[in-house]
Design a protein around this motif. Sequence first.
Motif, PDB file in Angstrom:
ATOM      1  N   GLY A  36       0.785  -1.227   0.000  1.00 46.25           N
ATOM      2  CA  GLY A  36       0.000   0.000   0.000  1.00 46.25           C
ATOM      3  C   GLY A  36       0.816   1.274   0.000  1.00 46.25           C
ATOM      4  N   LEU A  37       2.108   1.166  -0.360  1.00 45.28           N
ATOM      5  CA  LEU A  37       2.957   2.350  -0.398  1.00 45.28           C
ATOM      6  C   LEU A  37       2.807   3.102  -1.710  1.00 45.28           C
ATOM      7  CD1 LEU A  37       6.263   0.842   1.057  1.00 45.28           C
ATOM      8  CD2 LEU A  37       4.484   2.095   2.288  1.00 45.28           C
ATOM      9  N   MET A  38       3.111   4.411  -1.682  1.00 40.98           N
ATOM     10  CA  MET A  38       3.194   5.168  -2.918  1.00 40.98           C
ATOM     11  C   MET A  38       4.542   4.852  -3.555  1.00 40.98           C
ATOM     12  SD  MET A  38       2.603   9.224  -3.642  1.00 40.98           S
ATOM     13  CE  MET A  38       0.850   9.033  -3.384  1.00 40.98           C
ATOM     14  N   VAL A  39       4.524   4.409  -4.803  1.00 41.29           N
ATOM     15  CA  VAL A  39       5.744   3.916  -5.438  1.00 41.29           C
ATOM     16  C   VAL A  39       6.087   4.739  -6.681  1.00 41.29           C
ATOM     17  CG1 VAL A  39       6.898   1.918  -6.455  1.00 41.29           C
ATOM     18  CG2 VAL A  39       5.248   1.590  -4.608  1.00 41.29           C
ATOM     19  N   VAL A  40       7.355   5.126  -6.754  1.00 41.00           N
ATOM     20  CA  VAL A  40       7.885   5.857  -7.908  1.00 41.00           C
ATOM     21  C   VAL A  40       8.951   4.993  -8.564  1.00 41.00           C
ATOM     22  CG1 VAL A  40       9.099   7.936  -8.691  1.00 41.00           C
ATOM     23  CG2 VAL A  40       7.472   8.073  -6.779  1.00 41.00           C
ATOM     24  N   MET A  41       8.836   4.778  -9.863  1.00 34.95           N
ATOM     25  CA  MET A  41       9.882   4.106 -10.618  1.00 34.95           C
ATOM     26  C   MET A  41      10.739   5.173 -11.260  1.00 34.95           C
ATOM     27  SD  MET A  41       9.559   1.285 -13.677  1.00 34.95           S
ATOM     28  CE  MET A  41      10.368   1.923 -15.149  1.00 34.95           C
ATOM     29  N   THR A  42      12.026   5.160 -10.946  1.00 37.16           N
ATOM     30  CA  THR A  42      12.918   6.207 -11.439  1.00 37.16           C
ATOM     31  C   THR A  42      13.889   5.659 -12.482  1.00 37.16           C
ATOM     32  OG1 THR A  42      14.688   5.853  -9.823  1.00 37.16           O
ATOM     33  CG2 THR A  42      12.858   7.260  -9.152  1.00 37.16           C
ATOM     34  N   THR A  43      14.407   6.560 -13.298  1.00 38.55           N
ATOM     35  CA  THR A  43      15.486   6.199 -14.216  1.00 38.55           C
ATOM     36  C   THR A  43      16.328   7.426 -14.490  1.00 38.55           C
ATOM     37  OG1 THR A  43      15.987   4.898 -16.202  1.00 38.55           O
ATOM     38  CG2 THR A  43      14.395   6.687 -16.457  1.00 38.55           C
ATOM     39  N   HIS A  44      17.563   7.210 -14.875  1.00 36.17           N
ATOM     40  CA  HIS A  44      18.441   8.299 -15.292  1.00 36.17           C
ATOM     41  C   HIS A  44      18.575   8.251 -16.810  1.00 36.17           C
ATOM     42  CE1 HIS A  44      19.579   8.526 -11.037  1.00 36.17           C
ATOM     43  NE2 HIS A  44      19.957   9.757 -11.311  1.00 36.17           N
ATOM     44  N   ALA A  45      18.195   9.335 -17.451  1.00 36.75           N
ATOM     45  CA  ALA A  45      18.260   9.406 -18.916  1.00 36.75           C
ATOM     46  C   ALA A  45      19.693   9.704 -19.338  1.00 36.75           C
ATOM     47  CB  ALA A  45      17.326  10.493 -19.431  1.00 36.75           C
ATOM     48  N   SER A  46      20.257   8.807 -20.143  1.00 36.40           N
ATOM     49  CA  SER A  46      21.625   8.970 -20.642  1.00 36.40           C
ATOM     50  C   SER A  46      21.629   8.670 -22.136  1.00 36.40           C
ATOM     51  CB  SER A  46      22.571   8.010 -19.919  1.00 36.40           C
ATOM     52  OG  SER A  46      22.306   6.674 -20.311  1.00 36.40           O
TER      53      SER A  46
END
Length: 203
Positions: A36-46
């Motif tokens: 039930g957590l708020m989830v962010v999927m992150t990435t670094h654009a290269s």
Amino acid sequence: MVGIYSTDPEKHDAARNSSGAYERAVSAIKLALEAGLMVVMTTHASPSNIQELPALYNLASELGVHEFSVWEAMPKTRDDPVITDEDRKSILEMYHRINSSPDGPRMFANTYFEGQMLGAMEGRRWMHITTDGDAKAGPYPPFSFGNIKEESLKEAWQKIRSYPYFQKQKNLAPMHDPEFMEFVDRIPAGAKLPYPFEKVCEK
């Protein structure tokens, strides 16, 4: 926040230098959502994964995260490859297209947040403190502006803000800015980092 660099598990594992990193990241996202957590999927654009951003967003949608967060990868030296203005344009187009639709995860992009909305924030709106107490303009620039074990946080912040470079409005992060990279070029080979900024910059 869980980082995924590529939808190709082998490519992601290579970027993380850890076998099985992709599967662990996906598992962490699923477990966090189940909790039930708020989830962010992150990435670094290269330069090596800029073309994968649409596929990465699709993965974020399939997993059901709340936000897809894109940060521009930062070079360590002038010779490191960086994304281009054309790449930034494609990120901004994707950002506006996704956030104009009510469906799917929202998209965060520091290309918009810093580049267009607020301008570069390192040394202007925020600072970074290392585990050793060194005060830096941000996590990426390799310079120290004092140490909070020896002086106050306020004094360190005032020191950063006293330099003309950090008084200028900029849309590029320091490590993407050719003007700032001239300071980085002045760091002696083999010097301990973070390096005192006053040794490469005269006010």
